[in-house]
Motif scaffolding. Structure first.
Motif, mmCIF file in Angstrom:
data_model
loop_
_atom_site.group_PDB
_atom_site.id
_atom_site.type_symbol
_atom_site.label_atom_id
_atom_site.label_comp_id
_atom_site.label_asym_id
_atom_site.label_seq_id
_atom_site.Cartn_x
_atom_site.Cartn_y
_atom_site.Cartn_z
ATOM 1 N N LEU A 19 39.853 45.132 60.759
ATOM 2 C CA LEU A 19 39.754 45.106 59.119
ATOM 3 C C LEU A 19 41.375 46.626 58.807
ATOM 4 O O LEU A 19 41.549 46.574 58.039
ATOM 5 N N SER A 31 45.142 45.738 50.915
ATOM 6 C CA SER A 31 45.878 44.466 49.849
ATOM 7 C C SER A 31 44.194 44.162 49.637
ATOM 8 O O SER A 31 43.486 44.951 49.745
ATOM 9 N N ASP A 32 44.357 44.145 47.556
ATOM 10 C CA ASP A 32 42.917 43.718 47.068
ATOM 11 C C ASP A 32 42.214 42.974 48.046
ATOM 12 O O ASP A 32 41.118 43.644 48.662
ATOM 13 N N ASN A 33 42.739 41.557 48.794
ATOM 14 C CA ASN A 33 41.625 40.540 49.596
ATOM 15 C C ASN A 33 41.421 41.751 50.813
ATOM 16 O O ASN A 33 40.277 41.440 51.275
ATOM 17 N N ALA A 34 42.081 42.155 50.984
ATOM 18 C CA ALA A 34 41.234 43.268 52.224
ATOM 19 C C ALA A 34 40.793 44.228 51.877
ATOM 20 O O ALA A 34 39.502 44.236 53.144
ATOM 21 N N ARG A 36 38.734 43.400 49.775
ATOM 22 C CA ARG A 36 36.968 42.415 48.649
ATOM 23 C C ARG A 36 36.864 42.527 50.641
ATOM 24 O O ARG A 36 35.392 42.557 50.782
ATOM 25 N N LYS A 37 37.638 42.105 51.342
ATOM 26 C CA LYS A 37 36.782 41.561 52.716
ATOM 27 C C LYS A 37 35.802 43.076 53.080
ATOM 28 O O LYS A 37 34.746 42.564 53.703
ATOM 29 N N ASP A 40 33.005 43.032 51.677
ATOM 30 C CA ASP A 40 31.678 42.294 51.673
ATOM 31 C C ASP A 40 31.179 42.642 52.732
ATOM 32 O O ASP A 40 30.286 42.067 52.564
#
Length: 58
Positions: A19, A31-34, A36-37, A40
């Motif tokens: 990632l 991205s915010d999603n990346a 966050r992953k 996490d």
């Protein structure tokens, strides 16, 4: 059990590095999603390492 935790930690580290590599190669802000992953996975790795330490003390 420790061996399974080590294997899981290794898989998660690989996924996290992938990632991060993709985000770096994109040349833009991840991205915010990346993000966050990535975060996490970091938290999960920490939990696995804590569990491994706990098991070693027994």
């Amino acid at each position: 059990m420790i061996e399974k935790l080590i294997a899981l930690r290794t898989r998660l580290l690989t996924a996290q590095r992938d990632l991060i590599r993709v985000a770096a190669e994109a040349g833009t802000h991840p991205s915010d999603n990346a993000l966050r992953k990535i975060a996490d996975i970091e938290v999960t790795i920490g939990a696995i390492e804590a569990m491994m330490e706990d098991l070693k003390k027994r």
